[in-house]
Design an enzyme around this catalytic site. Structure first.
Site, PDB file in Angstrom:
ATOM      1  N   TYR A  27       0.944  -1.336  -0.478  1.00 16.97           N
ATOM      2  CA  TYR A  27       0.297   0.024   0.148  1.00 16.97           C
ATOM      3  C   TYR A  27       0.920   1.176  -0.152  1.00 16.97           C
ATOM      4  O   TYR A  27       0.608   2.176  -0.880  1.00 16.97           O
ATOM      5  CB  TYR A  27      -1.144   0.643   0.835  1.00 16.97           C
ATOM      6  CG  TYR A  27      -2.001   1.101   0.703  1.00 16.97           C
ATOM      7  CD1 TYR A  27      -2.843   1.618   0.727  1.00 16.97           C
ATOM      8  CD2 TYR A  27      -1.356   1.985   2.172  1.00 16.97           C
ATOM      9  CE1 TYR A  27      -4.007   2.398   0.448  1.00 16.97           C
ATOM     10  CE2 TYR A  27      -2.385   3.256   2.379  1.00 16.97           C
ATOM     11  CZ  TYR A  27      -3.494   3.419   1.739  1.00 16.97           C
ATOM     12  OH  TYR A  27      -3.533   4.882   1.794  1.00 16.97           O
ATOM     13  N   LYS A  61       0.991   4.160  -3.179  1.00 18.10           N
ATOM     14  CA  LYS A  61       0.814   5.478  -3.053  1.00 18.10           C
ATOM     15  C   LYS A  61       2.016   6.496  -3.339  1.00 18.10           C
ATOM     16  O   LYS A  61       2.003   7.408  -3.673  1.00 18.10           O
ATOM     17  CB  LYS A  61       0.556   5.726  -1.275  1.00 18.10           C
ATOM     18  CG  LYS A  61      -0.897   4.862  -1.403  1.00 18.10           C
ATOM     19  CD  LYS A  61      -1.394   5.485  -2.547  1.00 18.10           C
ATOM     20  CE  LYS A  61      -3.578   5.174  -1.019  1.00 18.10           C
ATOM     21  NZ  LYS A  61      -4.248   5.546  -2.879  1.00 18.10           N
TER      22      LYS A  61
END
Length: 249
Positions: free
Chosen positions: A168, A172
């Site tokens: 994750y 990003k």
């Protein structure tokens, strides 16, 4: 053809921050397209806002499905002829925090990037021709402070020790890099491209078991996306923001 003053599409908008972003944009007078990968859920979510008198319509869009993206782009073109605002909100976090950085499966990495990065890029590429038809196109990419490389290396940072969701976090960081590159390409087009950190928001994504984590209410978590979606012609492009704060890459 319906031609209101501004038309916005928000991906991943059937609940949480995406749903609230649609609501706030509609309250600002924007005709908002509430996108979800499940048609029934998107319609149900849109109806909740329509009964409040808000200009919202549902659209089916799965950012991991090329055919779904193409169909949505065609539908928007047929209905409206252009797109003024794209909020790339759809995202997932599926890391197993117990496995650490090196223990996450490649399948976890691939699924995370398929939605958070490749899906975002594919959606933007498909809708960019419609954004180019806008007099003031805006693209907002929903990232996270967890995508900041500077903060991950700063021992004083809130996120310094948060390394248990690496796919994750890295996805990003990739979103932030994509934002910089796209903003540079579009710098003379009038289309502004920015990335945002919504804050540590009380959403399902931030639940830990039966406990609800998070500091901000969902309404506050949508505010940065809405602010950048409605930014004036003299506003920023190629930036990384949390409310009015510029974040370090």
């Amino acid at each position: 053809m319906n031609t209101p003053s501004r038309i916005a599409l928000v991906t991943g908008a059937t609940r949480g921050i995406g749903f609230e972003t649609v609501k706030q944009l509609a309250e600002a007078g924007v005709h908002a397209l509430l996108a979800g990968r499940n048609r029934e859920r998107a319609v149900d979510a849109a109806l909740k806002l329509q009964v409040l008198g808000l200009p919202v319509e549902a659209i089916t869009l799965d950012v991991t499905d090329a055919d779904s993206i193409a169909t949505a782009a065609k539908e928007i073109e047929q209905r409206h002829g252009r797109l003024d605002i794209l909020v790339n909100n759809a995202g997932i976090v599926i890391d197993d925090a117990q496995k650490g950085v090196s223990g996450q499966s490649l399948d976890t990495w691939r699924k995370t990037f398929d939605t958070n990065v490749f899906g975002l890029i594919a959606t933007t590429q498909a809708l960019l021709p419609l954004l180019r038809k806008s007099q003031a196109g805006r693209i907002v990419n929903v990232s996270s402070l967890l995508g900041s490389l500077s903060e991950h290396q700063n021992p004083e940072s809130f996120i310094y020790g948060i390394k248990g969701v690496p796919s994750y976090n890295v996805s990003k960081s990739a979103v932030n890099a994509w934002t910089i590159h796209l903003a540079h390409e579009l710098r003379d087009s009038g289309i502004k491209v920015n990335t945002i950190h919504p804050g540590y928001v009380k959403t399902d994504m931030n639940k830990a078991g039966d406990e609800q984590n998070g500091e901000l209410e969902v309404a506050d978590g949508a505010r940065t996306s809405v602010r950048l979606a409605l930014v004036a012609d003299d506003g920023p492009t190629g930036g990384y923001f949390y409310f009015d704060q510029v974040l370090p890459w």
